[in-house]
Structures are given as structure tokens and as C-alpha cells.
Design an enzyme around this catalytic site. Structure first.
Site, PDB file in Angstrom:
ATOM      1  CD  GLU A 262      -2.870  -1.165   2.396  1.00 41.29           C
ATOM      2  OE1 GLU A 262      -2.692  -0.325   3.314  1.00 41.29           O
ATOM      3  OE2 GLU A 262      -3.791  -1.997   2.416  1.00 41.29           O
ATOM      4  CG  HIS A 281      -6.082   0.524   4.676  1.00 38.19           C
ATOM      5  ND1 HIS A 281      -4.878  -0.085   4.916  1.00 38.19           N
ATOM      6  CD2 HIS A 281      -6.787   0.398   5.840  1.00 38.19           C
ATOM      7  CE1 HIS A 281      -4.848  -0.561   6.157  1.00 38.19           C
ATOM      8  NE2 HIS A 281      -5.998  -0.269   6.740  1.00 38.19           N
TER       9      HIS A 281
END
Length: 315
Positions: A262, A281
């Protein structure tokens, strides 16, 4: 005065909420960047680091001689070098329960989005003006009622989700590291859950033992057309194996809020796999979660300043 860093980008609403916490006894500086001169300058004076998503490294701690508390805004501690914190005598705390409602609701939303093809239908209507659907779509959508849903883990999120799914008419299966009797749903082994679940939803922390919990072998034991949901941690899934299973039609879809790396690369294979609903997220991110989290952070900072025991300390 206690000096704190809120280490995350903040919009106007959150800036106002943080400003309201400032007092003669507490100063909070917002640092949006993951690293750089602004963070280095703030760390040099900080007593408290309010950690959201940017990793907290040993090097950061070494540059913060006055740091006494790393307060996670959320639950997962995998972004913090816990050993370095212990070595330096820095307390590490989290906030179990503050984001439970938000994660439960988004998990349910991902299940519905994949089952009903909501993002694709929205895109077809907005971008292509397609109102009707071809007859081939008549068997493409499903309901939660009547499905067998497997929950991996039995923390706050899974417990609340189990009750909701039961009310919606699903059969709920639960697997955990240790056998238990859940108040809602039925305990089964990992192998049985993999074989029976129409929807599998992950709710465990990332640890050395749980990384790649859902690997190629586990995916191979799942039903054809089953759906995978992940609002926990990306490293729980072997992402290339999941992408392959979706592309080969072994699995029917996935709803993912977290990824192995990420931010995820725009050309990542999982994003081009069929019937994937992908989010950045944000399962935890609601106004209500942030309000609860700031209240919990303020309480622990006050406890620190008074020399009292800290809430939910892990190091």
C-alpha cells in the site's frame, strides 16, 4: 505541556476537531508526509506520536528523544516497530472497538457490492447510459440470505458481523486458532470453512503465522464462484494467487479494502481481475470513528501526563 504529532493528512473537518483539543497542556501538530524535514523537526520535540497508517520505524524513534507514547489511531500495530519501542521504553497503545462499527458496515457493504455488481452497474449507467441489462445478467447477482459465510477470526468486528449476517438469513461459520463456541454462528476448522463458504471474510491481525493465510492451496479448496472479502490486512492473502483464481473463474469475486503493498500500484494484477471491488484502506474511516479515536487519544495523553496507567498498552 505535552507535545503530540498527528501523523496523517487532515482535511478541514479533522483539522477543526484536532484544533479543539489544543490547550495550555496539549499541543498537537499535524504532519501529513510520511517522512521529511517537517516530521524530523516535530519528532525532535514530541512526547506523543499519533500513528494512523504511515509506518513508525526505529529510525523515527531514534530521532525523538522525548517520545513516551506511540498511540495507534485504530487497532492494528503491524506498522509499528514494537521491538524498537520496547528497547527505548516507549509505550505503544491501540484503540480496540473504536472503528468496529465502521469496519462491520463496510465489510457488509463489500459483500453486497460484489454480490449485486453495484460498482459495475453504476459505471455502466453513468458512463455508457445503459439502462437495461442483457439476459445473460439474469443469473449474475445474489443475496446474502441463504449463503454460507465464513468468518476468519472472532474479534469485535467478526462478533458483530456474525449477528447481523444471522439476522439477514445467512449460515455463519467461524474459524479461529483455538477451538471455541461462538455466541452466534458455528465453529469449524479452517479446512471445513474453506470448503463450505460461499463468502469468506478475513478478520485476523497480520502476524508471521497469519501471512498468506489464504494462499494458493487454500484458495484451491474453496468453492467455485466463492467470494473473498478482506478488510483486515492485505498480507493475509497471496495476492497473485487470488488474482489468478479470479481470472480463471475459480472464484466469483472479491471485495478488498487492503492490499499486500500500500498504496497499491495502478497496474497491479488484482485490480484488473474480474469482479473485484477495490477500496483504498478506508473501512475504518468515518466521522464517528475519528471522534471516538480522538477522545481515546486525549484520554491516554492525559493519563500519560498524570503518570496513570495507559489504556490498551501493548509495549
Amino acid at each position: 505541556m505535552m507535545r503530540a504529532i498527528f501523523h496523517h493528512p487532515c482535511g478541514p473537518w479533522l483539522q477543526e476537531r484536532i484544533a479543539a483539543l489544543q490547550s495550555d497542556d496539549l499541543s498537537i501538530v499535524i504532519v501529513p508526509e510520511a517522512s521529511g524535514p517537517e516530521l524530523d523537526s516535530a519528532l525532535a520535540e514530541a512526547d506523543v506520536l499519533l500513528h494512523v497508517l504511515h509506518p513508525v520505524t526505529a529510525a523515527m524513534m531514534a530521532s525523538a528523544p522525548s517520545l513516551k507514547l506511540i498511540q495507534k489511531i485504530g487497532v492494528g500495530l503491524d506498522g509499528i516497530d514494537l521491538e524498537a519501542a520496547r528497547t527505548r521504553g516507549i509505550a505503544v497503545c491501540n484503540m480496540p472497538g473504536t472503528n468496529t462499527g465502521a469496519v462491520v458496515e463496510l465489510t457488509l457493504g463489500l459483500m453486497l457490492s460484489v454480490l449485486r455488481g453495484i460498482p459495475r452497474l453504476d459505471q455502466r449507467l453513468r458512463e455508457q447510459g445503459e439502462w437495461g441489462l442483457p439476459p445473460s445478467a439474469q443469473g449474475a447477482f445474489g443475496e446474502i440470505a441463504g449463503k454460507t459465510i465464513g468468518l476468519v477470526g472472532h474479534g469485535h468486528v467478526a462478533q458483530r458481523l456474525a449477528v447481523i449476517l444471522d439476522v439477514l438469513g445467512a449460515e455463519v461459520l467461524i474459524t479461529t486458532r483455538q477451538k471455541m463456541t461462538p455466541p452466534s454462528g458455528s465453529y469449524v476448522s479452517k479446512d471445513e470453512l474453506l470448503q463450505r463458504a460461499d463468502i469468506l471474510s478475513l478478520h485476523i491481525p497480520e502476524t508471521p503465522d497469519t501471512r498468506n493465510w489464504l494462499d494458493a492451496a487454500a484458495i484451491g479448496r474453496m468453492k467455485q464462484s466463492a467470494i473473498v472479502i478482506n478488510t483486515a490486512r492485505g498480507a493475509l492473502i497471496d495476492e497473485p494467487a487470488l488474482a489468478q483464481a479470479l481470472s480463471s473463474s475459480h472464484l466469483g469475486g472479491a471485495g478488498l479494502d487492503v492490499f499486500a503493498t500500500e498504496p497499491i500500484a495502478a497496474d497491479a494484477a488484482i485490480l484488473s481481475a474480474p469482479n473485484v471491488v477495490a477500496l483504498p484502506h478506508i473501512a475504518w474511516l468515518t466521522r464517528e470513528t475519528l471522534i471516538r479515536s480522538l477522545d481515546a487519544a486525549q484520554d491516554n495523553i492525559q493519563r500519560l501526563s498524570q503518570g496513570w496507567d495507559l489504556q490498551h498498552r501493548h509495549a
